[in-house]
Enzyme design. Structure first.
Site, PDB file in Angstrom:
ATOM      1  N   HIS A  38       0.819  -1.213   0.000  1.00 27.76           N
ATOM      2  CA  HIS A  38       0.000   0.000   0.000  1.00 27.76           C
ATOM      3  C   HIS A  38       0.851   1.260   0.000  1.00 27.76           C
ATOM      4  O   HIS A  38       1.956   1.282   0.550  1.00 27.76           O
ATOM      5  CB  HIS A  38      -0.912   0.022   1.231  1.00 27.76           C
ATOM      6  N   GLU A 107      -6.267  -0.829  -6.148  1.00 25.13           N
ATOM      7  CA  GLU A 107      -7.276   0.042  -5.533  1.00 25.13           C
ATOM      8  C   GLU A 107      -6.902   1.499  -5.811  1.00 25.13           C
ATOM      9  O   GLU A 107      -5.724   1.867  -5.806  1.00 25.13           O
ATOM     10  CB  GLU A 107      -7.345  -0.174  -4.012  1.00 25.13           C
TER      11      GLU A 107
END
Length: 328
Positions: A38, A107
């Site tokens: 991330h 994402e």
């Protein structure tokens, strides 16, 4: 035999802590370890987002037995696929064959940071298909030129290539993605314990068969703590984003967005979907949904950095015993 993994949750812990947890997880007996990849945490309260590949390089040197994996890397926007090919080959050499690169369509939270916008899901899946082709080609160690709809590679070569190659796990969530991606991957990565994912993958012509060499790798959050109220509070603070589901989680762009989207989620709502507290049997029941759906590997996420040491010292060993006794 079902394999059980430990999640290095980069959104909730700093890099030095993650390496320490990785060593402890190997010592307590986990079979493999997966790392999120991330740029931002889901929620501001989580407070971390170190670079996963640096962490995994350190983990590869600090451990000797456990399998390692990204869960998952998006090789299309924040990273060009040629770069993913190089760093995954390097990590495989450092890990001496223990590494699998998990790949997915990403994402918005992590990929929008490079200013390229956020494509529609059909485009993201086509980008992933091209990325896989580039990574496969570069992992041969040969000189690669590539012209696709989304990517270009000019006279690229990965000079340090592991002899055993690098297996690719591909994240899929629906029928269209399975049909498009299953023949391109070595393993399935699934975010929900659905038997239809495994059955659909095995039904695709040319796909490696799960249960016959290919793995189906899932992930499940838990929040163990000796005190149930403490566990529920921690899970609500750190993991209330989890209930939104993949369709929501893929598209929200910032931790503030996730905070707003989950402002009405109650602690009891989170406790209804994540086992919280000291009851190991309840955790086993939650994890069992994956092996009942045909998954071969399940990675556990212990929610929150606070209490991670205690989980590994007190609960992880007995939990693994119970899981292995219950699993097929």
């Amino acid at each position: 035999m079902t394999n059980f993994g430990y999640t290095l949750m980069t959104e909730q812990s700093g890099p030095r802590e993650l390496v320490r947890y990785a060593v402890a997880a190997e010592e307590v007996g986990f079979d493999f370890e997966v790392s999120s990849d991330h740029y931002s945490p889901w929620l501001t309260e989580q407070g971390h987002a170190p670079y996963a590949w640096t962490v995994l390089g350190a983990v590869a040197q600090a451990t000797s037995r456990v399998g390692l994996m990204t869960y998952v890397t998006c090789p299309t926007m924040r990273y060009h696929p040629a770069v993913v090919a190089q760093k995954s080959a390097t990590l495989q050499i450092l890990a001496e064959g223990r590494f699998t690169v998990g790949l997915g369509s990403g994402e918005n939270l992590n990929e929008h940071v490079v200013g390229e916008g956020w494509p529609a899901i059909q485009d993201r899946q086509e980008m992933l298909r091209e990325a896989v082709a580039i990574i496969r080609a570069l992992h041969t160690g040969e000189l690669v030129d590539y012209r696709g709809e989304y990517f270009q590679v000019d006279s690229a070569r990965v000079w340090d290539v592991p002899e055993q190659g690098v297996d690719l796990g591909l994240a899929v969530a629906g029928e269209r993605a399975i049909e498009a991606l299953a023949p391109l991957g070595d393993h399935l990565v699934g975010v929900e314990p659905k038997a239809s994912l495994v059955e659909g993958w095995n039904a695709v012509e040319g796909a490696p068969r799960i249960g016959d060499g290919a793995r189906a790798i899932g992930q499940v959050p838990i929040c163990w703590d000796p005190d149930e109220d403490t566990a529920v509070k921690r899970a609500h603070e750190q993991f209330r984003w989890f209930g939104g589901g993949w369709q929501v989680n893929a598209d929200l762009p910032t931790p503030a967005g996730f905070s707003g989207a989950t402002q009405f989620v109650r602690p009891e709502d989170v406790a209804g979907s994540i086992p919280c507290g000291p009851d190991l049997d309840a955790i086993v029941e939650s994890v069992s949904a994956y092996w009942k759906a045909g998954f071969t590997d399940v990675a556990i996420v212990q929610v929150g950095d606070e209490g991670q040491d205690r989980f590994l010292e007190e609960a992880a060993g007995p939990l693994l015993e119970k899981l292995r006794a219950a699993a097929p």
